[in-house]
Design a protein around this motif. Structure first.
Motif, PDB file in Angstrom:
ATOM      1  N   ASP A  29     -25.560 -18.336  44.151  1.00 18.56           N
ATOM      2  CA  ASP A  29     -25.221 -19.738  43.909  1.00 18.56           C
ATOM      3  C   ASP A  29     -23.720 -19.962  44.077  1.00 18.56           C
ATOM      4  OD1 ASP A  29     -25.498 -22.424  43.208  1.00 18.56           O
ATOM      5  OD2 ASP A  29     -25.329 -22.014  41.068  1.00 18.56           O
ATOM      6  N   ASP A  85     -19.492 -23.481  40.226  1.00 19.41           N
ATOM      7  CA  ASP A  85     -20.438 -22.630  39.495  1.00 19.41           C
ATOM      8  C   ASP A  85     -19.767 -21.922  38.308  1.00 19.41           C
ATOM      9  OD1 ASP A  85     -23.040 -21.705  39.034  1.00 19.41           O
ATOM     10  OD2 ASP A  85     -22.728 -19.878  40.212  1.00 19.41           O
ATOM     11  N   HIS A 110     -22.732 -26.118  36.587  1.00 18.03           N
ATOM     12  CA  HIS A 110     -23.964 -26.462  35.871  1.00 18.03           C
ATOM     13  C   HIS A 110     -24.129 -25.629  34.598  1.00 18.03           C
ATOM     14  CE1 HIS A 110     -26.752 -23.172  37.602  1.00 18.03           C
ATOM     15  NE2 HIS A 110     -25.535 -22.870  37.964  1.00 18.03           N
ATOM     16  N   HIS A 111     -23.034 -25.010  34.143  1.00 12.55           N
ATOM     17  CA  HIS A 111     -23.074 -24.265  32.879  1.00 12.55           C
ATOM     18  C   HIS A 111     -22.647 -25.180  31.734  1.00 12.55           C
ATOM     19  CE1 HIS A 111     -22.736 -21.090  35.923  1.00 12.55           C
ATOM     20  NE2 HIS A 111     -23.476 -20.386  35.090  1.00 12.55           N
ATOM     21  N   ASP A 162     -30.542 -18.813  42.025  1.00 12.61           N
ATOM     22  CA  ASP A 162     -30.380 -19.257  40.637  1.00 12.61           C
ATOM     23  C   ASP A 162     -31.702 -19.657  39.980  1.00 12.61           C
ATOM     24  OD1 ASP A 162     -27.707 -18.739  40.243  1.00 12.61           O
ATOM     25  OD2 ASP A 162     -27.266 -20.727  39.442  1.00 12.61           O
TER      26      ASP A 162
HETATM   27 MN   LIG Z   1     -25.166 -20.981  39.192  1.00 11.84          MN
END
Ligand SMILES: [Mn+2]
Length: 325
Positions: A29, A85, A110-111, A162
């Motif tokens: 990713d 990421d 996206h964390h 992912d």
């Molecule tokens: Mn990721």
């Protein structure tokens, strides 16, 4: 703060001289998203590079597309440094100098666990996105750039890795919709990409996996599996640490396992990769030790502990995390 896809696309269209930063221990990713955006920016005539300071994992070598560099001074003028990421300086260690060169700083991730110490001029963090590649896809579309075959390969690699081949619980209709569009691009073949990523494992890597699985310990009535990749084991099997990728998925495939922890011993620290199946909040457990991630996929690093001591510290927390239900 969350800037819109449209506003980010507008900002990027006006900039030139862009450095993209995937996280350390890059995965499909991180690299796929960076290369996809890099190719899109270059197709608009802009100068862009993916800034790395470690070798690209062998199974991801096809995602470079001539984008990667480790040369801090690659561009005369860096108008934007963009983290993808990941969202903290501790995720781009060794590249801080290059990062600081950007006159603007941005973040696309996206964390859910957010770094506090850092300020971005723009950021978009979508914890519901299965992969950063989904957000990158939307930004590329919003910039009006055609999705070429190379970009499609990068985006597909980002999403398939992912989501664990669209098997993990983070997979949504959007993941499939984006993949569905990629299938319509001339020459696109998901099988080719999947084979490049998954079917090129060395015999040593399979041996390493066997040894780690044979040495697993189980706690909490078999609901927690704990494994170790030690330096000794790497030497014995002739593997590098990136060849341990995929072992934790094997651990999670064991019936009755709700959580898995894989310790990875390197020269100067011990990293723990954590996975949950349904309810165990692994991000919360990881955050107690300065780590983070997603609820069901997280990790933390112990800088001053031996593997044995890291295990003694973390495993009791994981047992209570699993037993909390
Ligand atoms: Mn990721």
């Amino acid at each position: 703060m969350n800037d819109t896809i449209k506003s980010i696309a507008t900002i990027m269209k006006d900039l030139d001289g862009i450095l993209l930063f995937p996280h350390i221990n890059m995965d499909g990713d991180a690299l796929g998203s960076c290369s996809a955006l890099c190719l899109a920016l270059r197709s608009m005539g802009k100068k862009a590079y993916v800034m790395i300071n470690e070798p690209v994992p062998k199974n991801l070598d096809f995602l470079e597309y001539g984008c990667c560099t480790s040369d801090d001074s690659v561009l005369d003028d860096v108008q934007l440094s963009l983290m993808i990421d990941c969202n903290g300086l501790n995720r781009i260690t060794g590249r801080e100098k290059a990062w600081e060169r950007g006159r603007l700083k941005g973040c696309i991730d996206h964390h859910a666990t957010k770094a506090k110490e850092i300020r971005y001029d723009f950021a978009r963090i979508e914890p519901k996105a299965a992969a950063a590649g989904e957000i990158i896809y939307n930004i590329i579309r919003a910039m009006g750039v055609e999705i070429t075959l190379d970009i499609a390969n990068c985006i597909f690699a980002a999403i398939t890795t992912d989501t664990g081949n669209f098997q993990h619980s983070n997979t949504t209709s959007r993941s499939h919709e984006i993949a569905g569009h990629l299938y319509k691009i001339e020459g696109f073949n998901s099988k080719v990409i999947s084979a490049l990523i998954y079917d090129r494992r060395s015999k040593q890597a399979i041996k390493l996996e066997g040894e780690v699985i044979a040495g697993l310990d189980f706690y909490a009535d078999g609901r927690l599996a704990v494994g170790r990749v030690t330096q000794d084991l790497l030497k014995e099997t002739g593997c590098t640490m990136d060849e341990a990728d995929g072992i934790i998925q094997k651990m999670m495939s064991i019936e009755g396992v709700e959580g898995a922890c894989l310790f990875k011993e390197s020269e100067n620290n011990v990293r723990a990769s954590l996975r949950g199946r349904t309810y165990a909040n692994m991000a919360k457990a990881a955050s107690m030790f300065g780590g983070g991630g997603h609820m069901l996929a997280a990790g933390c690093t112990f800088n001053d502990l031996s593997l044995k001591d890291a295990e003694k510290t973390l495993v009791p927390v994981l047992i209570s995390t699993i037993e909390e239900k």
